[in-house]
Design an enzyme around this catalytic site. Structure first.
Site, mmCIF file in Angstrom:
data_model
loop_
_atom_site.group_PDB
_atom_site.id
_atom_site.type_symbol
_atom_site.label_atom_id
_atom_site.label_comp_id
_atom_site.label_asym_id
_atom_site.label_seq_id
_atom_site.Cartn_x
_atom_site.Cartn_y
_atom_site.Cartn_z
ATOM 1 N N GLY A 11 -4.110 -16.034 33.256
ATOM 2 C CA GLY A 11 -4.444 -14.861 34.035
ATOM 3 C C GLY A 11 -3.739 -14.494 35.366
ATOM 4 N N THR A 126 -2.872 -18.551 40.588
ATOM 5 C CA THR A 126 -4.193 -18.591 39.916
ATOM 6 C C THR A 126 -5.341 -18.343 40.972
ATOM 7 O OG1 THR A 126 -5.838 -19.548 38.628
ATOM 8 C CG2 THR A 126 -4.226 -21.056 39.693
ATOM 9 N N ASP A 128 -8.033 -19.356 40.422
ATOM 10 C CA ASP A 128 -9.064 -20.606 40.401
ATOM 11 C C ASP A 128 -8.676 -21.866 41.709
ATOM 12 O OD1 ASP A 128 -10.241 -19.289 38.452
ATOM 13 O OD2 ASP A 128 -9.019 -20.333 36.903
ATOM 14 N N ALA A 187 -23.740 -18.980 52.277
ATOM 15 C CA ALA A 187 -24.694 -18.937 51.137
ATOM 16 C C ALA A 187 -25.561 -20.170 51.494
ATOM 17 C CB ALA A 187 -23.811 -19.490 49.911
HETATM 18 O O1 F6P Z 1 -7.859 -18.375 35.331
HETATM 19 C C1 F6P Z 1 -8.362 -17.260 36.069
HETATM 20 C C2 F6P Z 1 -9.554 -16.713 35.411
HETATM 21 O O2 F6P Z 1 -9.955 -15.451 35.973
HETATM 22 C C3 F6P Z 1 -10.917 -17.722 35.554
HETATM 23 O O3 F6P Z 1 -11.425 -17.679 36.471
HETATM 24 C C4 F6P Z 1 -11.586 -17.281 34.255
HETATM 25 O O4 F6P Z 1 -12.529 -18.313 33.714
HETATM 26 C C5 F6P Z 1 -10.509 -16.800 33.261
HETATM 27 O O5 F6P Z 1 -9.295 -16.364 33.928
HETATM 28 C C6 F6P Z 1 -10.833 -15.530 32.305
HETATM 29 O O6 F6P Z 1 -10.014 -15.596 31.424
HETATM 30 P P1 F6P Z 1 -9.440 -14.524 30.585
HETATM 31 O O7 F6P Z 1 -8.610 -13.691 31.277
HETATM 32 O O8 F6P Z 1 -8.919 -14.918 29.327
HETATM 33 O O9 F6P Z 1 -10.842 -13.481 30.323
#
Ligand code: F6P
Length: 320
Positions: A11, A126, A128, A187
């Site tokens: 990603g 990333t 994440d 939140a």
């Molecule tokens: O790893 C980054 C991310 O955006 C995650 O948060 C998400 O689950 C995933 O990639 C989505 O993946 P893809 O690009 O394969 O749809």
């Protein structure tokens, strides 16, 4: 002259371009050639690259995405694909391969390291933030800021309509994004995959908040938490509140990197080029307790980053 290969994989994350620029310029200054392989592992399998120079990486520090482009490459999950990539590294006499990506990319890099003599160095990038060996990854801060800006807007409508919003944020199987975003938007509840989700408890919290005089609320849920849309219906049924479910989605992965993501990119690149100059171990760079560090690639791939439940607990303590 030795050659460094550079690839962005998995990603995309804001700040990848800042890392490409910094690696290229620092590597050139140390006398390396730099080859940018295109579309992640795919470029290594098909031997598709172009030379990067200090001039060709100008004007990109502020751009989201990656000029090298990226992919989720199924072919690289096969031993044939990995062997092809290893042949590409040998044919082009690549001394060090720098992989800018996340967990999945580093696992791929680790598999490749068993088939090649080329040194492999990972730069964690990333949204994440789920890479073991670094407190923070390139792109995480930008994604947090993007989500916070969006949820602040959602809160406006939540307050006006006296509604509860469940907002789903990214993070794959981990809750680092959700925890940071949830705390930053104030939140009332944060749901992460690392903790058990107790529907009855959530319903009780909503009822208690209503009794305290709260007329709206924000629940931030990580995408790794299942059945969040069902939870919205349950809360509505059990409390009588109006509940809406909103998925923030891919906007979290784009946009101009924040200053913090760019700084991290520059600092990680500096460490990665230093390791390439030494030419030894397969490693990933990182930031730990404010210091730029590195650990073995294998260690990063074999261990799970501990979750940050403290942020979730703090958000709860503050939502009084
Ligand atoms: O790893 C980054 C991310 O955006 C995650 O948060 C998400 O689950 C995933 O990639 C989505 O993946 P893809 O690009 O394969 O749809």
């Amino acid at each position: 002259m030795k050659t460094i290969a550079l690839v962005t994989s998995g990603g995309d994350a804001p700040g990848m371009n800042a890392a490409i620029r910094a690696v290229t310029r620092l590597a050139y200054a140390k006398g390396f050639h730099v080859y940018g392989f295109e579309k992640g592992w795919e470029g290594l399998i098909t031997n598709t690259f172009h030379k990067l120079t200090p001039r060709s990486v100008g004007g990109i520090i502020h751009l989201g995405g990656t000029i090298l482009r990226t992919s989720r490459c199924d072919a690289f999950k096969t031993s044939e694909g990995i062997e092809k990539a290893a042949r590409t590294l040998a044919e082009n006499r690549i001394a060090s391969l720098i992989v800018i990506g996340g967990n999945g990319s580093f696992k791929g890099a680790h598999a490749l390291s068993k088939k090649t003599a080329t040194q492999i160095i990972g730069i964690p990038a990333t949204i994440d933030n789920d890479v073991f060996g670094t407190n923070e990854t390139i792109g995480f801060d930008t994604a947090v800021n993007t989500a916070v800006a969006e949820i602040d807007k959602i809160r406006d409508t939540a307050v006006s309509h006296e509604r509860i919003f469940i907002v789903e944020v990214m993070g794959r199987t981990r809750g680092f994004l959700a925890a940071a975003i949830g705390l930053a938007v104030g939140a009332e509840t944060i749901l992460v995959p690392e903790a058990e989700i107790n529907e009855a408890e959530i319903v009780k919290t909503v009822k208690e908040n209503t009794a305290k005089g709260k007329r709206s609320g924000i629940i931030v849920a990580a995408e790794g938490v299942r059945n969040t849309s069902k939870l919205a219906k349950t809360i509505e049924k059990e409390t009588g509140a109006e509940v809406r479910f909103s998925i923030l989605g891919y906007a979290q992965r784009g946009g101009n990197p924040t200053a913090r993501s760019r700084l991290l990119a520059c600092l990680f690149a500096e460490k990665a080029v230093e390791l390439a100059t030494l030419g030894k171990e397969n490693s990933i760079v990182g930031i730990q307790d404010g210091r730029i560090t590195h650990i073995k690639l294998e260690e990063s791939c074999s261990r799970e980053k501990p979750s940050n439940q403290q942020l979730v607990a703090l958000a709860k303590a503050l939502a009084t």
